[in-house]
Design a protein around this motif. Structure first.
Motif, PDB file in Angstrom:
ATOM      1  N   LEU A  58       5.919   2.136  10.804  1.00 36.08           N
ATOM      2  CA  LEU A  58       5.512   0.769  10.484  1.00 36.08           C
ATOM      3  C   LEU A  58       6.099   0.335   9.135  1.00 36.08           C
ATOM      4  O   LEU A  58       6.500  -0.813   8.959  1.00 36.08           O
ATOM      5  CB  LEU A  58       3.979   0.690  10.471  1.00 36.08           C
ATOM      6  N   GLU A  62       8.478  -2.854   8.526  1.00 41.45           N
ATOM      7  CA  GLU A  62       8.247  -3.901   7.518  1.00 41.45           C
ATOM      8  C   GLU A  62       9.575  -4.301   6.872  1.00 41.45           C
ATOM      9  O   GLU A  62       9.862  -5.468   6.685  1.00 41.45           O
ATOM     10  CB  GLU A  62       7.304  -3.393   6.416  1.00 41.45           C
TER      11      GLU A  62
ATOM     12  N   VAL B 156      -3.882  -3.459   4.005  1.00 39.27           N
ATOM     13  CA  VAL B 156      -2.795  -2.491   4.078  1.00 39.27           C
ATOM     14  C   VAL B 156      -3.044  -1.364   3.084  1.00 39.27           C
ATOM     15  O   VAL B 156      -2.912  -0.182   3.398  1.00 39.27           O
ATOM     16  CB  VAL B 156      -1.448  -3.185   3.766  1.00 39.27           C
ATOM     17  N   ASP B 160      -4.044   2.668   3.719  1.00 41.17           N
ATOM     18  CA  ASP B 160      -3.086   3.671   3.290  1.00 41.17           C
ATOM     19  C   ASP B 160      -3.669   4.546   2.183  1.00 41.17           C
ATOM     20  O   ASP B 160      -3.651   5.774   2.258  1.00 41.17           O
ATOM     21  CB  ASP B 160      -1.825   2.949   2.796  1.00 41.17           C
ATOM     22  N   GLY B 166      -2.894   4.715   6.731  1.00 46.32           N
ATOM     23  CA  GLY B 166      -1.647   3.946   6.709  1.00 46.32           C
ATOM     24  C   GLY B 166      -1.321   3.298   8.040  1.00 46.32           C
ATOM     25  O   GLY B 166      -0.176   3.307   8.477  1.00 46.32           O
ATOM     26  N   ALA B 167      -2.326   2.728   8.686  1.00 49.61           N
ATOM     27  CA  ALA B 167      -2.102   2.165  10.014  1.00 49.61           C
ATOM     28  C   ALA B 167      -1.693   0.700   9.986  1.00 49.61           C
ATOM     29  O   ALA B 167      -1.382   0.126  11.024  1.00 49.61           O
ATOM     30  CB  ALA B 167      -3.354   2.325  10.870  1.00 49.61           C
ATOM     31  N   LEU B 168      -1.718   0.067   8.829  1.00 52.03           N
ATOM     32  CA  LEU B 168      -1.407  -1.359   8.781  1.00 52.03           C
ATOM     33  C   LEU B 168      -0.180  -1.632   7.929  1.00 52.03           C
ATOM     34  O   LEU B 168       0.097  -0.918   6.966  1.00 52.03           O
ATOM     35  CB  LEU B 168      -2.595  -2.133   8.206  1.00 52.03           C
ATOM     36  N   GLY B 169       0.539  -2.692   8.296  1.00 52.47           N
ATOM     37  CA  GLY B 169       1.703  -3.078   7.520  1.00 52.47           C
ATOM     38  C   GLY B 169       1.878  -4.575   7.595  1.00 52.47           C
ATOM     39  O   GLY B 169       1.143  -5.267   8.309  1.00 52.47           O
ATOM     40  N   ILE B 170       2.860  -5.102   6.838  1.00 50.91           N
ATOM     41  CA  ILE B 170       3.157  -6.533   6.921  1.00 50.91           C
ATOM     42  C   ILE B 170       4.547  -6.676   7.491  1.00 50.91           C
ATOM     43  O   ILE B 170       5.504  -6.096   6.961  1.00 50.91           O
ATOM     44  CB  ILE B 170       3.074  -7.205   5.537  1.00 50.91           C
ATOM     45  N   ILE B 171       4.674  -7.416   8.574  1.00 50.13           N
ATOM     46  CA  ILE B 171       6.000  -7.595   9.148  1.00 50.13           C
ATOM     47  C   ILE B 171       6.457  -9.044   8.982  1.00 50.13           C
ATOM     48  O   ILE B 171       5.649  -9.933   8.706  1.00 50.13           O
ATOM     49  CB  ILE B 171       6.045  -7.193  10.638  1.00 50.13           C
ATOM     50  N   ASN B 172       7.746  -9.248   9.122  1.00 45.47           N
ATOM     51  CA  ASN B 172       8.392 -10.557   9.000  1.00 45.47           C
ATOM     52  C   ASN B 172       8.367 -11.057   7.553  1.00 45.47           C
ATOM     53  O   ASN B 172       7.946 -10.349   6.644  1.00 45.47           O
ATOM     54  CB  ASN B 172       7.786 -11.604   9.931  1.00 45.47           C
ATOM     55  N   ALA B 180       0.481  -6.160  10.792  1.00 49.73           N
ATOM     56  CA  ALA B 180       0.772  -5.522  12.070  1.00 49.73           C
ATOM     57  C   ALA B 180       0.129  -4.146  12.116  1.00 49.73           C
ATOM     58  O   ALA B 180       0.025  -3.463  11.109  1.00 49.73           O
ATOM     59  CB  ALA B 180       2.276  -5.392  12.258  1.00 49.73           C
ATOM     60  N   PRO B 181      -0.314  -3.740  13.327  1.00 52.03           N
ATOM     61  CA  PRO B 181      -0.919  -2.414  13.487  1.00 52.03           C
ATOM     62  C   PRO B 181       0.144  -1.363  13.776  1.00 52.03           C
ATOM     63  O   PRO B 181       1.246  -1.709  14.227  1.00 52.03           O
ATOM     64  CB  PRO B 181      -1.809  -2.616  14.704  1.00 52.03           C
ATOM     65  N   ASN B 182      -0.195  -0.111  13.550  1.00 51.21           N
ATOM     66  CA  ASN B 182       0.819   0.947  13.638  1.00 51.21           C
ATOM     67  C   ASN B 182       1.416   1.161  15.019  1.00 51.21           C
ATOM     68  O   ASN B 182       2.527   1.648  15.131  1.00 51.21           O
ATOM     69  CB  ASN B 182       0.248   2.278  13.100  1.00 51.21           C
TER      70      ASN B 182
END
Ligand code: SF4
Ligand code: SF4
Ligand code: SF4
Ligand code: FES
Ligand code: FES
Lengths: 161, 662
Positions: A58, A62, B156, B160, B166-172, B180-182
């Motif tokens: 993930l 990112e 996030v 983490d 650490g299952a969450l992140g930021i996408i785009n 976003a989820p992992n």
């Protein structure tokens, strides 16, 4: 995933270049070089880079989503990036982009059917003094006019045959 | 001592330690600087720009959340420039925000609402169509509504750093950025809900709570989680007598705001449709509903009659009932029935440790010690699964104080990710760690059920040989396992012996399910069971008395580290009675006089009378139930949430445990 030997050697060196525990710094260069080698960022590549750099997939996602120079779709053998930021816009960058789009028959971040070209509108590429500017893969072209663009495309097409 | 720095904030002279962040210094001086991304205890982010302040001689506004104080600094948080900056930031944050406060779970306790109310402009210059994406469900407990998200990264970071998941992140990027989820379209994680709790807005919402109530319609009842032994304080949101949520946002209690999936969501067993709400009595072979009066009279009569003829009682106590209940039950058996055969399932060698320490009470570690002691040694436990709070504390200690964590376990554990040494094995593997440990200024040793009896003495001898202050935690499983061990005084038959004995006249089980994996030796015994559900043991009973759960009780429980904490009754479940009240009523019916059965009175009495050393349990009888993050003994079976999350029944040492919630 295994890369060509030169790339493997490069990645080995790269991972050692960063201090112990900071291997995540290699994420972007690794993605860039691997993308050049395989044409795009695939899900397997994301997993592989994550594994090698000790981060989660993930976290690599990112990065891929953030930087426009990383792409998950195949681009053309020649990736034409036309700048339309202020200096270039003032000197015809937008027209240049429109011309390229018409000539190649593709829109922003699309590739031609034969895989030869792809097109992308980009922000300032640091060539303002020679605006409008574009990049073909890693090569800069300065003070580009629609005619010069046509010539460039002609010569690239010829080379491909 | 760190040096102090003098500065001036809004005309107030402030003196704070060097290195402190401006936002914290202001807080100390009673000045609020609005913040979204800054969160005490997590890494700095500087993403939201809400905390901009004016510092004299600085060329432009500065984020108070990342700027350390400096000598002579003059700061303005109330200047017109700062006010404008705040208005502008809020205007930006609301540009795509749906402003659906009337239906948002967070409405009424939303930080964005509060900030806009206090510092916002009240109107927007944006006329563009708002960018919208649909809400997503990532797990039975986690939902994400992108448009409400202000991209503060709190979720996030807590996942983490706080959870080590650490299952969450930021996408785009830009306006289309989102969390976003992992697993792409869903989460595979601890399902702890910390991300939901920490979200300043209503972007992350909980499957258990969403759209059920407005926050101000709940009563808030602070009590102790009834699942594992760690003793997290949980604040129950109770509406119309039912629990609708559990959290601990005010950070009171030993757990701060930490709760695992069980503490935060597994309160749902309270309302389970199989909850017993009426006494049952065996009539013509079948269990039938009867009145409390009939059930109590029957039990009292039987007890009196067996006592009269010198018959034999076998009593199994609980790891979940309160200290007062455990004490009263012991008294009942000893003084009321003249018996001594009372024991409970032991999940760790607490008595063995206390015995080995021979009176050194200061060598018993608290949950707080896990955060402040430089070195931690974990032996034979997968803490992230079996002791979620302890695991969280140790991670926080590592992040904030660079603690040295040593791991000796039979398989991989989460602590390996940041330990200084991880060794695979049992107690025999600690020897080689001695040199490293000797160099530490202090140590806490936590040990699981594989270390018992003689091994505990060996371990303490090893600790003594290090020449540094060493404290210990004997890991036990359930919410009051430690308390149950502490009041246990009887010298009669032990747990297994009671179950195997063939000559019991009465078999009385309070809040336990021993017959799940053990046959009852005394086929002809009269069986009395106090339970919440019709468990294997209750099914075998002649009389079943429906008991209240810990969430419906007052009294005290003792957590794994020996900290005694109060329960406060939240919901009420009709038809049930607390175990203490049941004891009181039975003894009254029998004409005994064992004293008032009110928790406070019993506690007083315990304070005055409880003395002396604990009888040491036979090592063979000590075994952990191997509950994971997603199981909770028999109780876990009746939590729909625990059965719904895909991670259940969970892994210990990376290996699946058998069965769904046991
Ligand atoms: S529920 Fe807990 S583990 Fe899962 S994503 Fe949220 S913070 Fe992380
Ligand atoms: S979901 Fe909530 S906590 Fe996470 S970034 Fe968005 S607003 Fe912040
Ligand atoms: S760690 Fe234990 S006490 Fe804390 S919330 Fe989870 S189950 Fe409850
Ligand atoms: S604006 Fe085009 S190169 Fe800078
Ligand atoms: S609180 Fe300072 S930038 Fe978010």
């Amino acid at each position: 995933m295994i890369f060509p030997p030169e790339l493997e050697a490069r990645f080995d060196k790269m991972l050692k270049a960063y201090p112990e525990g900071r291997q995540r710094s290699a994420v972007i260069p690794m993605l860039m070089y691997a993308q050049d080698a395989i044409g795009m960022v695939t899900p397997e590549l994301v997993q592989e880079v994550a594994r090698r750099c000790g981060v989660t997939a993930l976290q690599v996602d990112e990065v891929v989503g953030y930087y426009t120079m990383l792409h998950r779709k195949p681009f053309g053998r020649h990736h034409i990036q036309v700048c339309t930021n202020i200096s270039c816009m003032l000197r015809g960058g937008e027209e240049l982009l429109a011309h390229a789009s018409k000539r190649l028959g593709i829109g922003n971040r699309e590739a031609t059917a034969d895989g030869q070209f792809s097109l992308e509108e980009v922000e300032c590429i640091g060539a303002c003094s020679w605006a409008p500017a574009l990049i073909d893969n890693y090569e800069f072209h300065h003070s580009v006019t629609p005619e010069k663009l046509d010539q460039l495309i002609d010569s690239l097409q010829k080379k491909a045959q | 001592m760190t040096d102090l720095v003098n500065l001036n904030i809004d005309g107030k002279a402030v003196k704070v330690p060097q290195g402190m962040l401006l936002i914290e210094a202001a807080k100390r001086a009673g000045i609020e600087i609005p913040q979204f991304c800054y969160y005490e205890g997590l890494t700095l982010q500087a993403a939201c720009r809400m905390c901009l302040v004016e510092i004299e001689k600085a060329p432009k506004l500065t984020e108070a959340c990342t700027t350390p104080v400096a000598e002579g600094m003059v700061v303005h948080t109330d200047s017109p420039t700062v006010a404008t900056a705040r208005k502008t930031m809020l205007e930006f944050l609301l540009a795509n925000h749906p402003l659906d406060c009337p239906v948002c779970d967070k409405g009424g306790e939303c930080e964005l609402q509060d900030m806009v109310f206090r510092y916002g402009v009240g109107e927007s210059r944006f006329t563009e169509v708002k960018y919208h994406v649909d809400e997503k469900q990532w797990s039975p407990v986690v939902f994400y509504d992108g448009p409400r998200c202000i991209l503060c990264y709190r979720c996030v970071r807590v996942c983490d750093e706080g959870l080590g998941v650490g299952a969450l992140g930021i996408i785009n990027r830009g306006v289309v950025s989102e969390i976003a989820p992992n697993m792409g379209d869903h989460l595979e994680c601890d399902e702890c809900g910390a991300c939901i709790d920490i979200c300043p807005v209503g972007a992350l919402t909980s499957g258990a709570y969403r759209y059920k109530t407005r926050p101000w319609e709940m009563e808030h009842v602070g009590t102790i989680c009834t699942h594992c032994s760690n003793g997290c304080k949980t604040t129950l949101g109770v509406r119309d007598g039912a629990i609708v949520r559990a959290n601990n946002r005010d950070r009171s209690g030993i757990n701060g705001e930490f709760l695992c999936v069980k503490g935060r969501y597994a309160f749902d067993f309270v309302e389970h449709e199989e909850r017993l709400r009426s006494p049952l009595m065996r009539k013509g072979g079948e269990l039938e509903e009867v009145s409390w009066a009939e059930a109590l009279a029957t039990v009292a009569k039987k007890f009196a009659e067996v006592k009269e003829r010198g018959g034999k009682f076998g009593v199994i106590g609980s790891n979940h009932t309160t200290n007062e209940e455990n004490y009263y039950l012991h008294k009942f058996v000893r003084d009321g029935l003249g018996g001594e055969n009372i024991d409970h399932h032991r999940t760790g060698d607490v008595a063995g440790l206390i015995d080995a320490l021979a009176g050194r009470a200061d060598a018993l570690a608290t949950v707080g010690d896990l955060y402040t002691t430089k070195a931690i040694l974990v032996i034979g436990s997968d803490l992230a699964q079996q002791h979620p709070l302890l695991s969280y504390q140790i991670r926080a200690n590592k992040r904030h104080h660079d603690a040295h964590v040593y791991v000796v376990t039979p398989g991989p554990v989460r602590e390996d990710n940041y330990s200084v040494r991880s060794v695979r094995g049992g107690l025999e593997a600690i020897g080689p760690l001695a040199d490293a440990l000797k160099a530490e200024p202090g140590l806490v040793v936590l040990f699981g059920d594989s270390v018992k009896g003689d091994a505990v003495r060996q371990l303490v001898a090893f600790g003594d040989s290090l020449g540094i202050p060493v404290k210990y935690v004997a890991l036990v499983d359930y919410s009051n396992s430690r308390g149950a061990a502490d009041v246990s005084q009887a010298a009669g038959l032990a747990y297994e012996q009671i179950l195997s004995a063939s000559d019991l006249d009465v078999f009385w089980v309070v809040g336990a399910n021993p017959l799940k994996d053990h046959a009852l030796g005394s086929q002809n015994a009269f069986v009395v069971v106090q339970e919440m559900f019709l468990t294997e043991t209750a099914k075998r009973a002649d009389v079943v008395l429906p008991a209240s759960s810990a969430y419906e009780k007052t009294g005290t429980v003792t957590n794994v580290t020996g900290e005694v904490q109060r329960l406060k009754a939240g919901p009420k479940v009709m038809g049930t009675k607390s175990d203490l009240e049941i004891f009181g009523l039975i003894q009254k019916e029998m004409g005994l006089n064992l004293g008032i059965w009110k928790p406070d009175n019993v506690l007083d009495e315990m304070r005055k009378t409880t003395r002396g050393r604990l009888p040491v349990a036979a090592p063979e009888s000590i075994r952990s139930a191997r509950d994971t993050l997603f199981t909770s003994g028999s109780l876990g079976r009746y939590s729909k949430v625990l059965n719904a999350v895909m991670e259940g029944p969970g892994l210990i040492y990376g290996l699946p445990v058998s069965g769904k919630s046991q």
